[in-house]
Structures are given as structure tokens and as C-alpha cells.
Design a protein around this motif. Sequence first.
Motif, PDB file in Angstrom:
ATOM      1  N   GLU A   1      49.990  41.747  36.767  1.00 13.78           N
ATOM      2  CA  GLU A   1      49.421  41.941  38.093  1.00 13.78           C
ATOM      3  C   GLU A   1      47.915  41.682  38.074  1.00 13.78           C
ATOM      4  O   GLU A   1      47.214  42.112  37.159  1.00 13.78           O
ATOM      5  CB  GLU A   1      49.682  43.371  38.566  1.00 13.78           C
ATOM      6  N   ARG A   2      47.426  40.972  39.094  1.00 14.62           N
ATOM      7  CA  ARG A   2      45.993  40.725  39.228  1.00 14.62           C
ATOM      8  C   ARG A   2      45.410  41.790  40.142  1.00 14.62           C
ATOM      9  O   ARG A   2      45.729  41.843  41.333  1.00 14.62           O
ATOM     10  CB  ARG A   2      45.725  39.337  39.789  1.00 14.62           C
ATOM     11  N   LEU A   3      44.597  42.648  39.589  1.00 18.83           N
ATOM     12  CA  LEU A   3      44.059  43.791  40.320  1.00 18.83           C
ATOM     13  C   LEU A   3      42.637  43.507  40.774  1.00 18.83           C
ATOM     14  O   LEU A   3      41.781  43.130  39.963  1.00 18.83           O
ATOM     15  CB  LEU A   3      44.091  45.040  39.425  1.00 18.83           C
ATOM     16  N   ARG A   4      42.368  43.683  42.049  1.00 14.09           N
ATOM     17  CA  ARG A   4      41.013  43.540  42.580  1.00 14.09           C
ATOM     18  C   ARG A   4      40.254  44.841  42.317  1.00 14.09           C
ATOM     19  O   ARG A   4      40.530  45.874  42.893  1.00 14.09           O
ATOM     20  CB  ARG A   4      41.076  43.240  44.085  1.00 14.09           C
ATOM     21  N   LEU A   5      39.296  44.779  41.422  1.00 11.61           N
ATOM     22  CA  LEU A   5      38.515  45.959  41.074  1.00 11.61           C
ATOM     23  C   LEU A   5      37.418  46.230  42.089  1.00 11.61           C
ATOM     24  O   LEU A   5      37.122  47.387  42.409  1.00 11.61           O
ATOM     25  CB  LEU A   5      37.892  45.797  39.679  1.00 11.61           C
ATOM     26  N   ALA A   6      36.800  45.158  42.584  1.00 10.56           N
ATOM     27  CA  ALA A   6      35.693  45.333  43.520  1.00 10.56           C
ATOM     28  C   ALA A   6      35.313  43.979  44.096  1.00 10.56           C
ATOM     29  O   ALA A   6      35.772  42.934  43.619  1.00 10.56           O
ATOM     30  CB  ALA A   6      34.487  45.962  42.829  1.00 10.56           C
TER      31      ALA A   6
ATOM     32  N   ARG B   1      22.656  52.132  31.661  1.00  4.93           N
ATOM     33  CA  ARG B   1      22.944  53.179  32.642  1.00  4.93           C
ATOM     34  C   ARG B   1      23.856  52.657  33.747  1.00  4.93           C
ATOM     35  O   ARG B   1      24.828  53.314  34.126  1.00  4.93           O
ATOM     36  CB  ARG B   1      21.641  53.695  33.255  1.00  4.93           C
ATOM     37  N   ARG B   2      23.545  51.479  34.254  1.00  4.84           N
ATOM     38  CA  ARG B   2      24.370  50.892  35.311  1.00  4.84           C
ATOM     39  C   ARG B   2      25.779  50.606  34.802  1.00  4.84           C
ATOM     40  O   ARG B   2      26.766  50.838  35.497  1.00  4.84           O
ATOM     41  CB  ARG B   2      23.733  49.593  35.815  1.00  4.84           C
ATOM     42  N   LEU B   3      25.848  50.088  33.581  1.00  2.00           N
ATOM     43  CA  LEU B   3      27.150  49.751  33.008  1.00  2.00           C
ATOM     44  C   LEU B   3      28.007  50.994  32.823  1.00  2.00           C
ATOM     45  O   LEU B   3      29.206  50.989  33.126  1.00  2.00           O
ATOM     46  CB  LEU B   3      26.946  49.050  31.671  1.00  2.00           C
ATOM     47  N   SER B   4      27.410  52.062  32.348  1.00  2.00           N
ATOM     48  CA  SER B   4      28.146  53.306  32.155  1.00  2.00           C
ATOM     49  C   SER B   4      28.701  53.815  33.478  1.00  2.00           C
ATOM     50  O   SER B   4      29.864  54.227  33.569  1.00  2.00           O
ATOM     51  CB  SER B   4      27.235  54.357  31.521  1.00  2.00           C
TER      52      SER B   4
ATOM     53  N   VAL C   1      33.692  54.263  37.146  1.00  2.00           N
ATOM     54  CA  VAL C   1      34.376  53.970  38.401  1.00  2.00           C
ATOM     55  C   VAL C   1      35.619  53.129  38.149  1.00  2.00           C
ATOM     56  O   VAL C   1      36.701  53.395  38.699  1.00  2.00           O
ATOM     57  CB  VAL C   1      33.425  53.247  39.377  1.00  2.00           C
ATOM     58  N   VAL C   2      35.494  52.110  37.297  1.00  5.34           N
ATOM     59  CA  VAL C   2      36.618  51.243  36.989  1.00  5.34           C
ATOM     60  C   VAL C   2      37.716  52.008  36.281  1.00  5.34           C
ATOM     61  O   VAL C   2      38.909  51.853  36.574  1.00  5.34           O
ATOM     62  CB  VAL C   2      36.171  50.041  36.124  1.00  5.34           C
ATOM     63  N   SER C   3      37.363  52.880  35.345  1.00  6.40           N
ATOM     64  CA  SER C   3      38.354  53.680  34.635  1.00  6.40           C
ATOM     65  C   SER C   3      39.140  54.565  35.584  1.00  6.40           C
ATOM     66  O   SER C   3      40.371  54.708  35.475  1.00  6.40           O
ATOM     67  CB  SER C   3      37.666  54.541  33.566  1.00  6.40           C
TER      68      SER C   3
ATOM     69  N   LEU D   1      41.591  52.292  37.531  1.00  6.29           N
ATOM     70  CA  LEU D   1      42.751  51.895  36.718  1.00  6.29           C
ATOM     71  C   LEU D   1      43.696  53.063  36.510  1.00  6.29           C
ATOM     72  O   LEU D   1      44.913  52.897  36.486  1.00  6.29           O
ATOM     73  CB  LEU D   1      42.285  51.343  35.369  1.00  6.29           C
ATOM     74  N   SER D   2      43.140  54.271  36.352  1.00  2.00           N
ATOM     75  CA  SER D   2      43.981  55.457  36.165  1.00  2.00           C
ATOM     76  C   SER D   2      44.849  55.705  37.401  1.00  2.00           C
ATOM     77  O   SER D   2      46.020  56.073  37.296  1.00  2.00           O
ATOM     78  CB  SER D   2      43.117  56.681  35.885  1.00  2.00           C
ATOM     79  N   GLU D   3      44.282  55.471  38.588  1.00  2.32           N
ATOM     80  CA  GLU D   3      45.041  55.644  39.825  1.00  2.32           C
ATOM     81  C   GLU D   3      46.177  54.631  39.911  1.00  2.32           C
ATOM     82  O   GLU D   3      47.292  54.972  40.324  1.00  2.32           O
ATOM     83  CB  GLU D   3      44.111  55.488  41.030  1.00  2.32           C
ATOM     84  N   VAL D   4      45.907  53.386  39.514  1.00  2.12           N
ATOM     85  CA  VAL D   4      46.926  52.332  39.602  1.00  2.12           C
ATOM     86  C   VAL D   4      48.077  52.615  38.656  1.00  2.12           C
ATOM     87  O   VAL D   4      49.240  52.342  38.960  1.00  2.12           O
ATOM     88  CB  VAL D   4      46.287  50.966  39.278  1.00  2.12           C
TER      89      VAL D   4
END
Length: 211
Positions: free
Chosen positions: A129-134, A193-196, A201-203, A206-209
Motif C-alpha cells: 500500500e502507498r501511504l500518503r504521510l503528508a 530537532r525538526r527531524l525528531s 508525527v510519522v510514527s 503509521l501506528s494508527e494505520v
Amino acid sequence: MKGILGLLRSKVRAGQPQSDAADSTLFSTAFASQGATGAQLVPWEARAVEVGAQRLPARRGGTLLQSLWARDKYMGLLGQEAVERMERFFTFAVVPPNRDVIRQDEYGNFMLVVLTGTMAIDRVQPWGERLRLAESRPGEILGEMSLLDGGIRFSSCTTLTDCEIAVLDAEGMDAMMSSDPQLAASLVALLARRLSQRMRVVSARLSEVQR
């Protein structure tokens, strides 16, 4: 990441005059240390040709970068003077719609800042599945994780509209580290800091999906 920050701090503490600073190869050699061969590495120069990128005048690109980062929670801490010093290490370009500027699971030695336009950030899941993250907005920084650690890309970034971008590659980071280590240290710390924040948010997404 700690190793990169430690090396940057040691250069700043050394107090070397800029003209005497040794050339850095920390970022440009990171991919080889991860096992990536030259054939596997996708530099910006190759991707720019592939996606039909056109050069954007540095004056316009620099003005957009300053304006966007001045309003950013993290990058605004650099200040206008620091961003002006940083601009000479960037390449500015325009990319047409529907082009994969960054591809998942490849080795790429550059990050980019979206100056105008919108990009889709997608990840293909193990089951296909191709998931749109943002969808990115102007000021968003993409691809910095691979630039910092030499690893493979986590997701793909595709232009949805014409996009003006600012690109910083590994050679540019090394040049900044050699000629202006304090500026490089500030940039890496803010990127971390931005990456963290984004990975949290991404984690969560993905956990919700996967539930």
C-alpha cells in the motif's frame, strides 16, 4: 547523530581561523561507510537532470529562504545574517509537477527546502500500500535524514505543482563545516530537532494505520 554533533563542536571549540580550517569530508563519505557504492548513490546533479529541474536565480531563492525560515519555529533561531551566510552553500532550482525529487529506499546525498509549491510525501508499506504521510508546505525541509546519517530514504517526495526549491548536498555541508563550523553546527542541531519532531508525527501516523 551524536558523532556528527561532537565533531562539529570540536571544530568550533578549536577556534581555527576560517582560512586554516581543514577540509571536511564527513558528509560526503558517510554513504560509503554505510555500504553504498557510487552506482547506488543519487546525487542532486543526476536527479536534477532526471526531473527536468531549471536553475532558479540565487537572489530569488535566497530571498524566499530567508523569508520562510524567519517564520519557522526552529530555523528562525538562525537569524537573517546566518541564513545569508548559508545561502552560498545552496543550489536553487524549479521542478515541474509530477516528478519524484526523492525516492524511497534510495541513497541520496542531498536535502531540500520547499520554497514554493506543494510536494506529496509517500511511503510504500511492506504489504504494497502507498501511504500518503503528508503534503509539504513552503518552508518544509525534506531529505535531511539521509544527508545527516548516510542512510536510505525513508519516503518518496513528489511534486504536485511547480516547486521552487533550495538544495543542500553533502559537498555543500562539508564546505560549510570547513569554512564556517559554528554555522554548520547550528544548522545540524536545528535539523535534528525538526527531524525528531517529524519522526514522532510519522510514527504516530503509521501506528494508527497498522491498528
